[in-house]
Motif scaffolding. Structure first.
Motif, PDB file in Angstrom:
ATOM      1  N   ALA A 104       0.844  -1.191   0.000  1.00 46.03           N
ATOM      2  CA  ALA A 104       0.000   0.000   0.000  1.00 46.03           C
ATOM      3  C   ALA A 104       0.879   1.240   0.000  1.00 46.03           C
ATOM      4  N   ASP A 105       0.625   2.157  -0.946  1.00 45.13           N
ATOM      5  CA  ASP A 105       1.379   3.405  -0.962  1.00 45.13           C
ATOM      6  C   ASP A 105       1.133   4.209   0.306  1.00 45.13           C
ATOM      7  N   SER A 106      -0.118   4.180   0.762  1.00 46.68           N
ATOM      8  CA  SER A 106      -0.453   4.878   2.003  1.00 46.68           C
ATOM      9  C   SER A 106      -1.760   4.327   2.536  1.00 46.68           C
ATOM     10  N   ILE A 107      -1.953   4.468   3.814  1.00 45.01           N
ATOM     11  CA  ILE A 107      -3.206   4.076   4.468  1.00 45.01           C
ATOM     12  C   ILE A 107      -3.653   5.258   5.310  1.00 45.01           C
ATOM     13  N   THR A 108      -4.888   5.679   5.125  1.00 43.64           N
ATOM     14  CA  THR A 108      -5.427   6.800   5.887  1.00 43.64           C
ATOM     15  C   THR A 108      -6.502   6.301   6.830  1.00 43.64           C
ATOM     16  N   PHE A 109      -6.355   6.581   8.094  1.00 43.35           N
ATOM     17  CA  PHE A 109      -7.340   6.205   9.096  1.00 43.35           C
ATOM     18  C   PHE A 109      -8.063   7.469   9.528  1.00 43.35           C
ATOM     19  N   GLU A 110      -9.351   7.550   9.173  1.00 44.57           N
ATOM     20  CA  GLU A 110     -10.126   8.727   9.499  1.00 44.57           C
ATOM     21  C   GLU A 110     -10.802   8.556  10.853  1.00 44.57           C
ATOM     22  N   LYS A 111     -11.024   9.664  11.519  1.00 41.00           N
ATOM     23  CA  LYS A 111     -11.787   9.643  12.754  1.00 41.00           C
ATOM     24  C   LYS A 111     -13.190   9.150  12.447  1.00 41.00           C
ATOM     25  N   PRO A 112     -13.718   8.190  13.229  1.00 43.38           N
ATOM     26  CA  PRO A 112     -15.062   7.662  12.949  1.00 43.38           C
ATOM     27  C   PRO A 112     -16.092   8.780  12.837  1.00 43.38           C
ATOM     28  N   TYR A 113     -16.937   8.671  11.823  1.00 39.80           N
ATOM     29  CA  TYR A 113     -17.950   9.700  11.578  1.00 39.80           C
ATOM     30  C   TYR A 113     -19.020   9.631  12.658  1.00 39.80           C
ATOM     31  N   ASP A 114     -19.167  10.686  13.394  1.00 36.33           N
ATOM     32  CA  ASP A 114     -20.131  10.736  14.491  1.00 36.33           C
ATOM     33  C   ASP A 114     -20.875  12.055  14.392  1.00 36.33           C
ATOM     34  N   PRO A 115     -21.949  12.089  13.599  1.00 34.64           N
ATOM     35  CA  PRO A 115     -22.603  13.361  13.274  1.00 34.64           C
ATOM     36  C   PRO A 115     -23.206  14.087  14.456  1.00 34.64           C
ATOM     37  N   LEU A 116     -23.538  13.385  15.534  1.00 42.58           N
ATOM     38  CA  LEU A 116     -24.266  14.015  16.629  1.00 42.58           C
ATOM     39  C   LEU A 116     -23.390  14.340  17.838  1.00 42.58           C
ATOM     40  N   GLU A 164     -21.437  16.672  18.724  1.00 40.27           N
ATOM     41  CA  GLU A 164     -21.349  18.027  19.262  1.00 40.27           C
ATOM     42  C   GLU A 164     -22.705  18.653  19.572  1.00 40.27           C
ATOM     43  N   TYR A 165     -23.795  17.880  19.424  1.00 39.98           N
ATOM     44  CA  TYR A 165     -25.118  18.504  19.531  1.00 39.98           C
ATOM     45  C   TYR A 165     -25.876  18.044  20.773  1.00 39.98           C
ATOM     46  N   ALA A 166     -26.567  18.995  21.391  1.00 44.49           N
ATOM     47  CA  ALA A 166     -27.275  18.749  22.645  1.00 44.49           C
ATOM     48  C   ALA A 166     -28.775  18.686  22.413  1.00 44.49           C
ATOM     49  N   PHE A 167     -29.416  17.732  23.118  1.00 41.56           N
ATOM     50  CA  PHE A 167     -30.864  17.563  23.089  1.00 41.56           C
ATOM     51  C   PHE A 167     -31.352  17.586  24.538  1.00 41.56           C
ATOM     52  N   SER A 168     -32.267  18.485  24.845  1.00 39.46           N
ATOM     53  CA  SER A 168     -32.789  18.568  26.213  1.00 39.46           C
ATOM     54  C   SER A 168     -33.797  17.455  26.477  1.00 39.46           C
ATOM     55  N   VAL A 169     -33.604  16.744  27.593  1.00 34.85           N
ATOM     56  CA  VAL A 169     -34.508  15.657  27.966  1.00 34.85           C
ATOM     57  C   VAL A 169     -35.076  15.869  29.372  1.00 34.85           C
ATOM     58  N   GLY A 170     -34.881  17.056  29.900  1.00 35.32           N
ATOM     59  CA  GLY A 170     -35.394  17.431  31.212  1.00 35.32           C
ATOM     60  C   GLY A 170     -34.936  18.838  31.528  1.00 35.32           C
ATOM     61  N   VAL A 171     -35.469  19.404  32.584  1.00 32.87           N
ATOM     62  CA  VAL A 171     -35.075  20.753  32.977  1.00 32.87           C
ATOM     63  C   VAL A 171     -33.611  20.735  33.404  1.00 32.87           C
ATOM     64  N   GLY A 172     -32.771  21.493  32.707  1.00 34.99           N
ATOM     65  CA  GLY A 172     -31.354  21.529  33.021  1.00 34.99           C
ATOM     66  C   GLY A 172     -30.613  20.247  32.693  1.00 34.99           C
ATOM     67  N   LYS A 173     -31.193  19.409  31.839  1.00 33.57           N
ATOM     68  CA  LYS A 173     -30.576  18.120  31.516  1.00 33.57           C
ATOM     69  C   LYS A 173     -30.496  17.962  30.003  1.00 33.57           C
ATOM     70  N   GLN A 174     -29.270  17.789  29.493  1.00 40.77           N
ATOM     71  CA  GLN A 174     -29.062  17.583  28.069  1.00 40.77           C
ATOM     72  C   GLN A 174     -28.256  16.316  27.816  1.00 40.77           C
ATOM     73  N   VAL A 175     -28.501  15.721  26.635  1.00 39.99           N
ATOM     74  CA  VAL A 175     -27.777  14.521  26.234  1.00 39.99           C
ATOM     75  C   VAL A 175     -27.336  14.662  24.783  1.00 39.99           C
ATOM     76  N   ARG A 176     -26.407  13.827  24.380  1.00 40.24           N
ATOM     77  CA  ARG A 176     -26.086  13.626  22.972  1.00 40.24           C
ATOM     78  C   ARG A 176     -26.474  12.201  22.641  1.00 40.24           C
ATOM     79  N   PHE A 177     -26.863  11.954  21.391  1.00 43.92           N
ATOM     80  CA  PHE A 177     -27.291  10.627  20.969  1.00 43.92           C
ATOM     81  C   PHE A 177     -26.146   9.879  20.289  1.00 43.92           C
ATOM     82  N   SER A 178     -26.192   8.565  20.375  1.00 42.61           N
ATOM     83  CA  SER A 178     -25.229   7.733  19.675  1.00 42.61           C
ATOM     84  C   SER A 178     -25.443   7.854  18.168  1.00 42.61           C
ATOM     85  N   LYS A 179     -24.440   7.454  17.398  1.00 36.18           N
ATOM     86  CA  LYS A 179     -24.460   7.627  15.947  1.00 36.18           C
ATOM     87  C   LYS A 179     -25.478   6.739  15.250  1.00 36.18           C
TER      88      LYS A 179
END
Length: 337
Positions: free
Chosen positions: A40-52, A54-69
């Motif tokens: 192989a001339d080169s092998i590139t290992f990318e960071k796993p794609y995880d679209p969510l 950095e994003y927060a979802f409120s599930v209670g008063v003062g309580k936020q979560v992020r979801f799995s990919k």
């Protein structure tokens, strides 16, 4: 090039191609790349794609979560857990092969609380909650023998994420958990502008439910019709089209390219998965996602699930714990301002 925890072994690299052996790349004790012959001339290992991530979802008063990919999946041949690579990926009818221990069969429909281990009860007996349980007797899914115990009963915690976070192959060893029924309900009915932050939709040909992050900003040139603008009204704990005839999954349709833009802006997608009864996958035009909560009364040991179908959404649907339903894990955001 620095690659933490990655070791690459290249056999006889300087020999002619016909004599080159094999190359293996190992990570955390597992082979993640192998090349039988050639260089192989080169092998590139990318960071796993995880679209969510950095994003927060409120599930209670003062309580936020992020979801799995993606939805949680399990293979009994390897005793391995993983998240679906794409939010719209499902196992579907192959869940009927649950319990096929000799083949590489992945499943993503689980009986309630089947996190994959056994408890030693106070009476000296063992109570097992294996991921491949296919019994249709709700009593086989009770926590410490009681229908009223939820998945966070002290000493007998049975949440998939609580126990398996460090074993999820693409979970980055972070601590995950399952939402409660009240948290699913708050996400869809209680947070600021909740009714305008979800809609039935179709992504890459798969029906499902789109939920927008708290601070979601709609990308240019992409439309989104919230459920409340699509003749779906909230009444007695559920959003429903009174006519029960329109297919609201068709109100928002996105191809892969459009969806990548939306999820990169913080759009969650919960695909329709159906639910499994024993070895039969039923209701394949419905989505059912488990919570950690039990129902209001025994009634065949019902537990709470988020459910949705072409004409509506029920944030807290009571369903028998013997059904195999989807699991979407979350991670608490501890530094909420």
């Amino acid at each position: 090039m620095k690659m933490r925890n990655i070791i690459a072994v290249l056999s006889m690299l300087l020999l002619p191609l016909s004599m080159v052996g094999q190359m293996y790349v190992w990570k955390d004790g597992r082979i993640i790349y192998m090349m039988d012959k050639g260089i192989a001339d080169s092998i590139t290992f990318e960071k796993p794609y995880d679209p969510l991530k950095e994003y927060a979802f409120s599930v209670g008063v003062g309580k936020q979560v992020r979801f799995s990919k993606g939805n949680l999946q399990y293979c009994d041949l390897y005793y391995e857990w993983r998240f679906a690579e794409n939010q719209y990926d499902i196992i579907g009818g192959m869940n009927s092969k649950i319990g096929d221990y000799d083949n590489e069969v992945w499943i993503d429909l689980f009986g309630w609380g089947t996190f994959g281990a056994c408890f030693n009860l106070d009476n000296g007996k063992d109570e097992c909650h294996v991921a491949t349980e296919a019994s249709t007797d709700y009593r086989d899914y009770l926590i410490n023998g009681l229908w009223s115990n939820d998945l966070y009963t002290p000493k007998y915690i049975s949440d998939w994420g609580f126990w398996n976070s460090k074993y999820i192959l693409n979970g980055n060893k972070e601590q995950w958990r399952t939402l409660s029924g009240e948290e699913w309900n708050y996400l869809l009915t209680g947070r600021a502008d909740a009714a305008r932050k979800f809609a039935l939709a179709t992504v890459n040909g798969r029906s499902g439910l789109v939920v927008l992050a708290d601070d979601f900003q709609m990308p240019d040139d992409i439309s989104f019709v919230p459920a409340v603008d699509d003749n779906v009204t909230f009444d007695k704990g559920l959003y429903v089209d009174d006519g029960f005839v329109d297919d609201h999954f068709l109100s928002n349709c996105y191809n892969v390219e459009q969806w990548r833009i939306l999820e990169s802006a913080g759009a969650l997608f919960l695909p329709v998965t159906g639910r499994r009864w024993g070895y039969e996958v039923r209701n394949q035009n419905w989505g059912f996602y488990w919570s950690t909560s039990v129902g209001a009364q025994e009634r065949e040991g019902n537990c709470i699930a988020l459910s949705f179908y072409m004409s509506g959404v029920t944030p807290m649907q009571e369903t028998s714990r013997a059904y195999g339903c989807s699991v979407r894990l979350v991670q608490d955001i501890k530094d909420k301002q």
